[in-house]
Design a protein around this motif. Structure first.
Motif, PDB file in Angstrom:
ATOM      1  N   LEU B  93       1.013  -1.074   0.084  1.00 35.34           N
ATOM      2  CA  LEU B  93       0.034  -0.004  -0.015  1.00 35.34           C
ATOM      3  C   LEU B  93       0.853   1.395   0.037  1.00 35.34           C
ATOM      4  O   LEU B  93       1.927   1.192   0.642  1.00 35.34           O
ATOM      5  CB  LEU B  93      -0.916   0.027   1.245  1.00 35.34           C
ATOM      6  CG  LEU B  93      -2.232  -0.812   1.006  1.00 35.34           C
ATOM      7  CD1 LEU B  93      -3.007  -0.378   2.651  1.00 35.34           C
ATOM      8  CD2 LEU B  93      -2.978  -0.204   0.128  1.00 35.34           C
ATOM      9  N   MET B  94       0.509   2.193  -0.785  1.00 37.33           N
ATOM     10  CA  MET B  94       1.463   3.408  -0.784  1.00 37.33           C
ATOM     11  C   MET B  94       0.482   4.566  -1.387  1.00 37.33           C
ATOM     12  O   MET B  94      -0.658   4.373  -1.944  1.00 37.33           O
ATOM     13  CB  MET B  94       2.443   3.125  -1.724  1.00 37.33           C
ATOM     14  CG  MET B  94       2.235   2.812  -3.006  1.00 37.33           C
ATOM     15  SD  MET B  94       3.637   2.431  -4.249  1.00 37.33           S
ATOM     16  CE  MET B  94       4.235   1.416  -3.409  1.00 37.33           C
ATOM     17  N   SER B  95       0.732   5.843  -1.223  1.00 36.50           N
ATOM     18  CA  SER B  95       0.021   6.831  -1.850  1.00 36.50           C
ATOM     19  C   SER B  95       0.373   6.965  -3.253  1.00 36.50           C
ATOM     20  O   SER B  95       1.495   6.601  -3.595  1.00 36.50           O
ATOM     21  CB  SER B  95       0.604   8.091  -0.811  1.00 36.50           C
ATOM     22  OG  SER B  95       1.723   8.535  -1.121  1.00 36.50           O
ATOM     23  N   GLU B  96      -0.594   7.778  -3.849  1.00 32.14           N
ATOM     24  CA  GLU B  96      -0.378   8.019  -5.129  1.00 32.14           C
ATOM     25  C   GLU B  96       0.761   8.496  -5.542  1.00 32.14           C
ATOM     26  O   GLU B  96       1.351   8.367  -6.699  1.00 32.14           O
ATOM     27  CB  GLU B  96      -1.596   8.448  -5.823  1.00 32.14           C
ATOM     28  CG  GLU B  96      -2.754   7.511  -6.452  1.00 32.14           C
ATOM     29  CD  GLU B  96      -3.757   8.573  -7.046  1.00 32.14           C
ATOM     30  OE1 GLU B  96      -3.511   9.083  -8.098  1.00 32.14           O
ATOM     31  OE2 GLU B  96      -5.055   8.530  -6.561  1.00 32.14           O
ATOM     32  N   ALA B  97       1.233   9.558  -4.735  1.00 33.32           N
ATOM     33  CA  ALA B  97       2.403  10.375  -4.565  1.00 33.32           C
ATOM     34  C   ALA B  97       3.390   9.330  -4.998  1.00 33.32           C
ATOM     35  O   ALA B  97       4.253   9.363  -5.956  1.00 33.32           O
ATOM     36  CB  ALA B  97       2.625  11.199  -3.764  1.00 33.32           C
ATOM     37  N   PHE B  98       3.565   8.442  -3.876  1.00 34.14           N
ATOM     38  CA  PHE B  98       4.625   7.642  -3.899  1.00 34.14           C
ATOM     39  C   PHE B  98       4.698   6.453  -5.258  1.00 34.14           C
ATOM     40  O   PHE B  98       5.655   6.269  -5.989  1.00 34.14           O
ATOM     41  CB  PHE B  98       4.821   6.698  -2.600  1.00 34.14           C
ATOM     42  CG  PHE B  98       5.931   5.651  -2.654  1.00 34.14           C
ATOM     43  CD1 PHE B  98       7.058   6.250  -1.895  1.00 34.14           C
ATOM     44  CD2 PHE B  98       6.234   4.547  -3.149  1.00 34.14           C
ATOM     45  CE1 PHE B  98       8.312   5.667  -1.992  1.00 34.14           C
ATOM     46  CE2 PHE B  98       7.158   3.798  -2.978  1.00 34.14           C
ATOM     47  CZ  PHE B  98       8.252   4.284  -2.443  1.00 34.14           C
ATOM     48  N   ASN B  99       3.344   6.010  -5.481  1.00 39.27           N
ATOM     49  CA  ASN B  99       3.382   5.015  -6.763  1.00 39.27           C
ATOM     50  C   ASN B  99       3.788   5.857  -7.871  1.00 39.27           C
ATOM     51  O   ASN B  99       4.501   5.412  -8.795  1.00 39.27           O
ATOM     52  CB  ASN B  99       1.618   4.934  -6.755  1.00 39.27           C
ATOM     53  CG  ASN B  99       1.645   3.836  -7.690  1.00 39.27           C
ATOM     54  OD1 ASN B  99       2.332   2.881  -7.780  1.00 39.27           O
ATOM     55  ND2 ASN B  99       0.564   3.980  -8.457  1.00 39.27           N
ATOM     56  N   SER B 100       3.371   7.234  -8.332  1.00 36.68           N
ATOM     57  CA  SER B 100       3.871   8.096  -9.342  1.00 36.68           C
ATOM     58  C   SER B 100       5.427   8.160  -9.353  1.00 36.68           C
ATOM     59  O   SER B 100       6.044   8.199 -10.434  1.00 36.68           O
ATOM     60  CB  SER B 100       2.927   9.136  -9.570  1.00 36.68           C
ATOM     61  OG  SER B 100       3.104  10.010  -8.560  1.00 36.68           O
TER      62      SER B 100
END
Lengths: 353, 545
Positions: B93-100
């Motif tokens: 699980l991660m934030s979209e910020a980290f994902n992008s």
């Protein structure tokens, strides 16, 4: 300020400089006089056309290398798969694409710069010339004119005479930004007592952070450090991050005889103590445990707490002890909380008291 | 009239295309008057003058690469599961910020390179500004008329720190999240308003779901917008004031000696942009920076050891690390001095830098323009104060990395912290004394050189057996250069009675100024430079040095 101005004669005299760049021959009177700009010394390129040609070729070569490097960049972009890794001595395994793109782009850019600088240094004129400076401040006539214009304008506006307009205008201009400040109010809720409460409550089981299973006293061995969360809090929960930021717990087992603090002993269970994992300095999670001394250390700013003595601060910048959670065992033999923390966890704040 | 215009336009018809375009633009923008003043503008040459250029160019590189990154980055804290090509984080699980950020680093070709160029440029931008400011400080280039430009530069440095901080917080990784948590703790320590500001900044409790989006607009719009304006203003003032220069033959306070913008500095400065860009691109190819995939996504209950901010925030980190944990509880309230004092010190130490030009001009009472740079040795008190400031800064940096010092050099973290606690105060004092001694020593050497010439290293034996070292007299150029600096007299408190014999009240500020002025320029605070009389007496002597 002006009353304190230093009289002119106390300021140092400027070196005798004979105008701007004018030649002043050192004479009997002043051996330190400014001799003026030294004559230009020719570079080899100024007098030898063959040397100049060599410089020209060097510059052209650098620009050519740049063009080749850009082609190399495009080829690398197309040809190298993004997940390919290569070994480069001495940095180790790196992404082949990143390595190739960076070096070709770096070369393409650097050689343009090197070419331009070499061109400037060897082929462009290097004769030094002098430009005059002019005082930054305006001439007295200009200054007087501007002041007069301003007075004229101010007089025509009657801002000095019509006090009512002036006062109300300043009032209006002073008040209108308040709307902007007001609009910031909904950036967030008021603090109220949010920082005082965590998810912990009487009867909540202590759940092992790694296995996601409720903990029994037998799961906690002497010398081990276990992290726990309150039952019912799951990673996928909307507010998991906010809740775990306050509820994170660390659990260690001590010999009851080693526990020096009386309240700590009362709030423990068979030597098992539960403390907030959030440092009371600025909120880092504490994660280093020294089994022998029962000290825990925050890796961020090195605050050190003694878990055998009420988690008091024994070194570092933290200002107070870690809050302890009162625990016991329920009928089924699982560790449970006997209430919320009695004081706010994490960094101190004004209302903490 | 009309025939005249026709004739002119016919002539124009034959003019080269570039000239015609320039004429067209001049008719609408008035570019010729601008070009007249600037095209052949003279810039003096010295290696230290390119430090500011490094800052300017890395700023441009940051903007270029930053725009590219916004095309792929999602400033959102919505939680998603990772399914990109980096295997170890699959399913996390991660934030979209980290994902992008992961997407940019592993799935966009060249994305990692641009990310690394962006981050490296930011470090170099801040380092460049720091060194550039030191250059300006130690040569006295901040004096009238350049005080406002000093403030512009100072603001750029401070805003650069916060732009950097908000930038490296965006990926929402474990390391940067720890830094944001530290910021929240620091905000909480502010008396009365701390909890409110924290709630407003994070949209509720930490970490909440808002700060990435908020930092994003601060990082890409608000701060860089202000900085761009300041950079433009900074450059306009550099052009308007004309560049300073070191003393030397033909160089005066009323001229500027060097080479023209077109072509020499167009090529040198323009080329230097490519040198800086090329170097940073190569660094980004070779040296990994901020590998967020190693840290993983942020979790407020996790942390890694050796957590360090970017270097320019290490100063704040040091202050917070070595401060004792003082906490005062009174009337149901808590004063978190252990965190709040470092927060205040952070501002005070920086403000001292901003205000120095105004303090010095008050002490000297000098209202003239200064375009000739000081050699640091010739302003010993200023130089010593500057070195003391830098020493304090560096000791604080050591404090910010005390864990790294401990692990790399096998030292006790407690003794490093105590060393920093003590030397934060003692270090600057030692540095001040040493620097002043060194400056005065160098002044004496300059004086010796002027009066006795350069030591040649040649030993000569005289007929009667005495050995002497041959001293070679300095050239006219050197004599002028070494005696060109100005020396102030210490300001004295004016007479206690005015010209009419009426007693005058001496202001306390006047006494204070006289005292400080004495410490700057009084006896033994500078070596009087050689006078013409001294020089004549020695050189007209008997050739015996």
């Amino acid at each position: 300020m002006s009353s304190q101005d230093i009289p002119e004669e106390n300021l140092p005299a400027e070196q005798d400089s004979h105008g701007h760049g004018g030649v002043a021959v050192a004479d009997e009177k002043n051996p330190f006089a400014d001799p003026g700009l030294p004559p230009h010394e020719h570079r080899i390129q100024d007098i030898d056309e063959r040397a100049a040609k060599r410089s020209e070729r060097a510059v052209a070569l650098l620009f050519t290398v740049s063009m080749l490097a850009t082609v190399g960049f495009i080829v690398s972009y197309v040809a190298i798969p993004i997940d390919k890794s290569i070994f480069v001595f001495p940095i180790g395994h790196v992404s082949a694409l990143n390595f190739a793109l960076g070096l070709t782009l770096g070369t393409a850019l650097f050689t343009i710069g090197a070419g331009a600088v070499h061109w400037a240094r060897t082929l462009m004129s290097d004769v030094e010339v002098a430009d005059d400076r002019h005082p930054i401040a305006a001439e007295p006539e200009v200054r007087a004119k501007v002041h007069a214009d301003f007075k004229q304008g101010a007089k025509e506006s009657a801002i000095g005479r019509r006090g009512l307009i002036r006062t109300t205008m300043f009032g209006a201009l002073a008040l209108v930004p308040l709307s902007g400040v007001m609009l910031l109010r909904d950036l967030g809720p008021l603090p109220e007592d949010k920082l005082r409460h965590t998810l912990w409550a009487k009867g909540k089981l202590l759940v092992n952070m790694n296995t996601n299973e409720p903990l029994r006293p037998s799961d906690v061995a002497v010398g081990s450090l276990t992290f726990a969360k309150p039952e019912g809090l799951e990673e996928h929960d909307e507010d998991f991050q906010n809740e775990i930021a306050k509820a994170a717990l660390m659990i260690v087992r001590l010999q009851p005889a080693d526990i020096k603090d009386k309240q700590e002993l009362e709030w423990s269970h068979q030597g098992i103590v539960a403390y907030s994992k959030i440092c009371t300095h600025v909120g880092c999670p504490i994660s280093l445990y020294e089994q022998q001394t029962h000290h825990v250390l925050c890796p961020c700013h090195q605050s050190t707490f003694d878990l055998s003595d009420g988690a008091k601060v024994i070194f570092g910048p933290a200002g107070h002890a870690l809050p302890q959670l009162r625990i016991g065992v329920n009928d089924e033999g699982y560790l449970e909380a006997l209430g919320d923390f009695e004081e706010p966890v994490g960094p101190a704040f004004w209302e903490r008291g | 009239m009309s025939t005249n215009e026709n004739a002119q336009s016919r002539e124009r018809g034959k003019a080269p295309a570039g000239e015609r375009v320039a004429d067209w633009a001049d008719g609408r923008l008035g570019i010729y008057s601008l070009a007249k003043a600037n095209m052949r503008k003279i810039f003096p040459d010295h290696w230290s003058f390119m430090l500011g250029e490094i800052c300017l160019y890395s700023f441009i590189i940051i903007i270029l690469t930053g725009v590219y990154l916004t095309l792929f980055f999602h400033p959102s804290m919505n939680e998603v599961e990772y399914h990109g090509s980096y295997v170890p984080l699959q399913g996390q699980l991660m934030s979209e910020a980290f994902n992008s950020t992961m997407h940019i680093s592993f799935d966009v070709r060249g994305g990692l390179l641009i990310r690394q160029i962006h981050h490296w440029s930011a470090l170099i931008f801040l380092a460049g500004m720091f060194v550039h400011m030191m250059r300006v400080f130690f040569t006295g280039a901040f004096r009238k008329p350049r005080e406002i430009n000093w403030l512009f530069g100072f603001l750029l440095f401070v805003l650069g720190m916060f732009t950097g901080f908000t930038g490296y917080s965006l990926p929402d990784d474990l390391l940067s999240g720890t830094g944001v948590r530290f910021t929240e703790g620091a905000i909480l320590s502010m008396p009365i308003v701390g909890t409110y500001i924290s709630m407003f900044l994070f949209g509720g409790e930490f970490p909440g779901h808002d700060f990435v989006a908020r930092f994003y607009s601060i990082h890409i719009l608000l701060l860089p917008g202000i900085m761009l304006g300041l950079v433009v203003g900074h450059l306009i003032l550099v052009f308007y004031h004309k560049h300073t220069q070191f003393a030397g033959p033909g160089k005066t306070n009323k001229n500027v000696v060097g080479m023209p913008l077109l072509p020499v500095y167009m090529a040198k400065a323009g080329g230097f942009f490519f040198l800086v860009f090329g170097t940073i691109a190569a660094i980004a190819a070779l040296a990994q920076i901020n590998p967020v995939w190693v840290f993983g996504p942020y979790r407020p209950d996790q942390v890694s050891t050796g957590a360090q901010p970017d270097w320019y925030m290490g100063f704040a980190e040091g202050l917070i690390r070595f401060m004792p944990g003082w906490e005062v509880n009174i009337w149901g309230h808590t004063l978190v001095l252990g965190v709040f004092i470092p927060l205040v010190l952070f501002g005070v130490v920086l403000a001292a830098l901003a205000l120095y030009p105004f303090i010095e001009s008050w002490i000297t009472g000098d209202k003239r323009e200064h375009h000739i740079l000081d050699r640091p040795r010739n302003a010993p008190t200023r130089t010593a104060l500057g070195v003391a400031w830098v020493t304090m800064y560096m000791i604080t940096l050591v404090g910010g990395g005390n864990d790294l010092w401990a692990t790399h050099f096998h030292l006790s973290i407690n003794s490093i912290t105590w060393f920093v606690r003590i030397f934060f105060f003692v270090g600057p004092v030692i540095a001040y004394i040493l620097t002043k001694r060194i400056c005065l020593g160098l002044q004496r050497r300059d004086k010796d050189k002027v009066l006795h010439g350069r030591e040649t290293g040649t030993i000569k034996r005289l007929p009667h057996g005495e050995f002497i070292e041959v001293h070679e007299p300095l050239s006219q150029e050197q004599l002028f250069t070494l005696t060109a600096h100005e020396q102030y007299e210490p300001a004295a408190v004016g007479p206690a009675v005015d010209e009419n014999g009426v007693e005058r009240k001496i202001k306390r500020s006047e006494k204070l100024r006289a005292k400080i002025s004495g410490a700057y320029f009084g006896e033994d605070q500078q070596i009087p430079k050689p006078t013409v009389e001294e020089y004549k007496e020695i050189t007209s002597g008997h050739g015996h040095h």
